[in-house]
Structure formats: C-alpha cells, structure tokens
Design an enzyme around this catalytic site. Sequence first.
Site, PDB file in Angstrom:
ATOM      1  N   CYS A 136       0.808  -1.232   0.000  1.00  0.00           N
ATOM      2  CA  CYS A 136       0.000   0.000   0.000  1.00  0.00           C
ATOM      3  C   CYS A 136       0.839   1.281   0.000  1.00  0.00           C
ATOM      4  O   CYS A 136       0.396   2.312  -0.492  1.00  0.00           O
ATOM      5  CB  CYS A 136      -0.990   0.015   1.156  1.00  0.00           C
ATOM      6  SG  CYS A 136      -0.289  -0.367   2.755  1.00  0.00           S
TER       7      CYS A 136
ATOM      8  N   LYS B 197      -4.834  -8.911  12.155  1.00  0.00           N
ATOM      9  CA  LYS B 197      -4.839  -7.472  11.878  1.00  0.00           C
ATOM     10  C   LYS B 197      -6.249  -7.061  11.483  1.00  0.00           C
ATOM     11  O   LYS B 197      -6.802  -7.550  10.493  1.00  0.00           O
ATOM     12  CB  LYS B 197      -3.853  -7.153  10.758  1.00  0.00           C
ATOM     13  CG  LYS B 197      -3.889  -5.695  10.324  1.00  0.00           C
ATOM     14  CD  LYS B 197      -2.760  -5.360   9.376  1.00  0.00           C
ATOM     15  CE  LYS B 197      -2.888  -3.940   8.871  1.00  0.00           C
ATOM     16  NZ  LYS B 197      -1.800  -3.578   7.954  1.00  0.00           N
TER      17      LYS B 197
ATOM     18  N   ARG C  61      -1.881   6.645   7.930  1.00  0.00           N
ATOM     19  CA  ARG C  61      -1.998   6.794   6.472  1.00  0.00           C
ATOM     20  C   ARG C  61      -1.540   8.176   6.023  1.00  0.00           C
ATOM     21  O   ARG C  61      -1.152   8.363   4.873  1.00  0.00           O
ATOM     22  CB  ARG C  61      -3.418   6.446   6.021  1.00  0.00           C
ATOM     23  CG  ARG C  61      -3.653   4.949   6.243  1.00  0.00           C
ATOM     24  CD  ARG C  61      -5.035   4.453   5.891  1.00  0.00           C
ATOM     25  NE  ARG C  61      -5.162   3.047   6.311  1.00  0.00           N
ATOM     26  CZ  ARG C  61      -6.298   2.389   6.335  1.00  0.00           C
ATOM     27  NH1 ARG C  61      -7.411   2.984   5.948  1.00  0.00           N
ATOM     28  NH2 ARG C  61      -6.324   1.133   6.716  1.00  0.00           N
TER      29      ARG C  61
ATOM     30  N   GLU D  49      -6.734 -17.193  12.142  1.00  0.00           N
ATOM     31  CA  GLU D  49      -5.708 -16.463  11.380  1.00  0.00           C
ATOM     32  C   GLU D  49      -4.316 -16.715  11.959  1.00  0.00           C
ATOM     33  O   GLU D  49      -3.356 -16.969  11.232  1.00  0.00           O
ATOM     34  CB  GLU D  49      -5.992 -14.950  11.439  1.00  0.00           C
ATOM     35  CG  GLU D  49      -6.966 -14.445  10.383  1.00  0.00           C
ATOM     36  CD  GLU D  49      -6.304 -14.278   9.018  1.00  0.00           C
ATOM     37  OE1 GLU D  49      -5.136 -14.643   8.865  1.00  0.00           O
ATOM     38  OE2 GLU D  49      -6.982 -13.764   8.103  1.00  0.00           O
TER      39      GLU D  49
ATOM     40  N   LYS E  28      -3.013  -6.612  16.075  1.00  0.00           N
ATOM     41  CA  LYS E  28      -3.015  -5.189  15.746  1.00  0.00           C
ATOM     42  C   LYS E  28      -4.418  -4.706  15.446  1.00  0.00           C
ATOM     43  O   LYS E  28      -5.094  -5.384  14.672  1.00  0.00           O
ATOM     44  CB  LYS E  28      -2.112  -4.978  14.520  1.00  0.00           C
ATOM     45  CG  LYS E  28      -2.116  -3.577  13.974  1.00  0.00           C
ATOM     46  CD  LYS E  28      -1.286  -3.495  12.726  1.00  0.00           C
ATOM     47  CE  LYS E  28      -1.434  -2.089  12.173  1.00  0.00           C
ATOM     48  NZ  LYS E  28      -1.175  -2.017  10.776  1.00  0.00           N
TER      49      LYS E  28
HETATM   50  C1  PBG Z   1       0.404  -1.319   5.985  1.00  0.00           C
HETATM   51  C2  PBG Z   1       0.330  -0.983   7.429  1.00  0.00           C
HETATM   52  C3  PBG Z   1      -0.611  -0.174   8.100  1.00  0.00           C
HETATM   53  C4  PBG Z   1      -0.185  -0.081   9.421  1.00  0.00           C
HETATM   54  C5  PBG Z   1       0.965  -0.844   9.530  1.00  0.00           C
HETATM   55  N1  PBG Z   1       1.267  -1.407   8.291  1.00  0.00           N
HETATM   56  C6  PBG Z   1      -1.787   0.574   7.589  1.00  0.00           C
HETATM   57  C7  PBG Z   1      -2.958  -0.112   7.102  1.00  0.00           C
HETATM   58  O1  PBG Z   1      -3.079  -1.341   7.149  1.00  0.00           O
HETATM   59  O2  PBG Z   1      -3.809   0.616   6.611  1.00  0.00           O
HETATM   60  C8  PBG Z   1      -0.871   0.718  10.509  1.00  0.00           C
HETATM   61  C9  PBG Z   1       0.010   1.215  11.592  1.00  0.00           C
HETATM   62  C10 PBG Z   1      -0.543   2.338  12.408  1.00  0.00           C
HETATM   63  O3  PBG Z   1      -1.710   2.767  12.287  1.00  0.00           O
HETATM   64  O4  PBG Z   1       0.235   2.825  13.223  1.00  0.00           O
HETATM   65  N2  PBG Z   1      -0.482  -2.275   5.546  1.00  0.00           N
HETATM   66 ZN    ZN Z   2      -1.050  -2.470   3.256  1.00  0.00          ZN
END
Ligand code: PBG
Ligand code: ZN
Length: 329
Positions: A124, A197, A207, A235, A250
């Site tokens: 991403c 997650k 983001r 998972e 997370k």
């Molecule tokens: C990438 C990623 C994200 C986070 C860690 N790796 C963002 C998402 O999944 O949108 C979030 C970390 C945070 O909010 O501190 N996929």
């Molecule tokens: Zn991502």
Amino acid sequence: MENKFNFKRFRRLRYNPVVRDMVRETALSKNDLIYPLFVVPGENVKNPVKSMPGVFQHSIDTLVEECKEVKHLGIPAIILFGIPEHKDPEGLEAYDPHGIVQKAIHAIKEKVNDLLIITDVCLCEYTSHGHCGILSGDKILNDETIAVLSKEAVSHVEAGADMVAPSDMMDGRVFAIRKALDYKGYTYIPIMSYAAKYSSGYYGPFRDAAESAPSFGDRRSHQMDIANFNEAIREVEADIEEGADIVMVKPAGPYLDVIREVKQRFEMPTSAYQVSGEYSMIKAAGQNGWIDEERVMIESLIAIKRAGADMILTYFAKEAAKWIDNNQK
Ligand code: PBG
Ligand code: ZN
C-alpha cells in the site's frame, strides 16, 4: 487466633512503596520495544506528521541520526516503512534494490551497530491506488499479490533487513515469503506476521505518515472484521502453520482479549502494535491537559504487556525508554 474480621486485607501490600514495587506483576522493559520509522526520498528532511505529534518522515540522512538516538536510548529494534519517489499500480519500488527502504537499510547498517531492522512488507505504500495488493478492477488479487510480497521480502533481506513483517493480510503470504526466503538461503531470517490485523479506524494517522490511504474503497476485503475473535485465532494458527516465528495482534489496546488468548493458546512469541490512532489520542488529550500523558502512556503499554504481549510496536518507544531509565530499578 481467629481473624477479628472475616475479610481479606489487600491494602497491606499497598501502603509501602517498597512493598508495592516487590509485588508488581508486570514490568516494562526496553527489550519489549520496537520503534516504527518512516523514510522518504530527499535530503535533510524531517517532516512532522501533523496527526502524530512527535513523529516525523525522515530522509535517509536524518533517519540514520534518529537510529543512533534510538540505539543510544537502549531500544533494540525498529520497524521501517518506506514512502517511495514514484508510485505505480504494481508497486514496483517495493522490490527495487535501489528502492527507498533498501537504501535506508544499507545506510543504517553502515552507520549504526546492532540495531535490529524489521521491515514492513506490504504494497500500500508503493501502489498509486494505495491498496495492499495487485488489483483487477476494484478487487485485490490474492495469489498475484503474495508473489510480489515475496519479492519484496527477499529484496529487504538482500539489503540487510534482520526480520520481515508482512502486514498485508493476503492468504498464504507467510508460506510464500518463507519459501522465497529459504530458496535464497535466508533460512535464518525470522518472520513476524501481522497475524490478527483488524480493519481498524485507528490506522487513520498512519496513512498520513505513510501516504498510503486507499484512493477508493477500504481494506475490509483482507483485514479482519473488528467484531471477530474466533477468526483471529484461526488467522494466527494459520500463520504459525505457514512458518511465522512471531505473531502480531493489531491494534493492541482495543484488542487485549485477542492478545491474551493468542499468547495463552499458542505460547508463541507474541507482539502487539499500538497503532497510530492509539498514540495520537493519548498525545492529543495530553496536549490539551485533559489527561496526564506520561501516566496514560505507561498505563497503555503495561496493559498490553499484562494481556500477554512480549513485544510492543509503539510510537512511544523513545519516551517509554526514557521513562524506564528514570522510574524502574
Ligand atoms: C500497511 C500498514 C498499516 C499499518 C501498519 N502497516 C496501515 C494499514 O493497514 O492501513 C498501521 C500502523 C498504524 O496505524 O500505526 N499495511
Ligand atoms: Zn497495506
């Protein structure tokens, strides 16, 4: 002789601060901390992330200085996120040997001794559409994506990463990455999988920091539904079977029940990510004088450990390390 009153006197162990210290069940250690860092192109860049006071986007030169400080504070590990110069639909820079993360790893390894470098493996940050994988129309293709993630992981390790952390939530990606690493001889490189997650509103500030908001839609086709607990167990179990060495939950604070169950059930090294929104809420309330920021920071981290996490990825790592120096014997 019989007790005069038929009740327990818990307060006996609370009067004296020395006794309180002796009976405390959970401690925070610097070894628990992993500090997230964001690297951007350019020189002498230290961009404050507006929604995350105290967090910056660094160019490689200032990142190296930051890493020296992190090391000096006694924090053992960082997790790196890269924001590339060019984004494209396939996220090609994710596995470019001269990509931003790869260059940053080389620079840190050259200038800072013994700081463990973990890399976030996802697309991403690299895709022009901000989605975590390769798209067909508005759908993320699973198996095409894990092939690219495997290349990304290998490329990070070739640049010198000590550990990789896939955060994409595609199915089978831990297996694919393990196979790709082993094939290249990196059998000794651990995988910390973002195993449970959730599709969380708490990622909002991140983001901004990673410039990775999806240009349309959301991440609900791959990240977990916030209401699900049993699915989190499945998972995590799948990631362990596929070869994950450390499993992550997370966000952290709102999912303490999941952390507890994962730790107790699987007895695996377990990490928890105190994500951007958890950090920013504490910061904002602290800056407004509505809460005692330091107290709440420590309370939030102790809660995550008490639930069962062995390691915490947190934007508070530097402040927590300083607190440990000043407050813990
Ligand atoms: C990438 C990623 C994200 C986070 C860690 N790796 C963002 C998402 O999944 O949108 C979030 C970390 C945070 O909010 O501190 N996929
Ligand atoms: Zn991502």
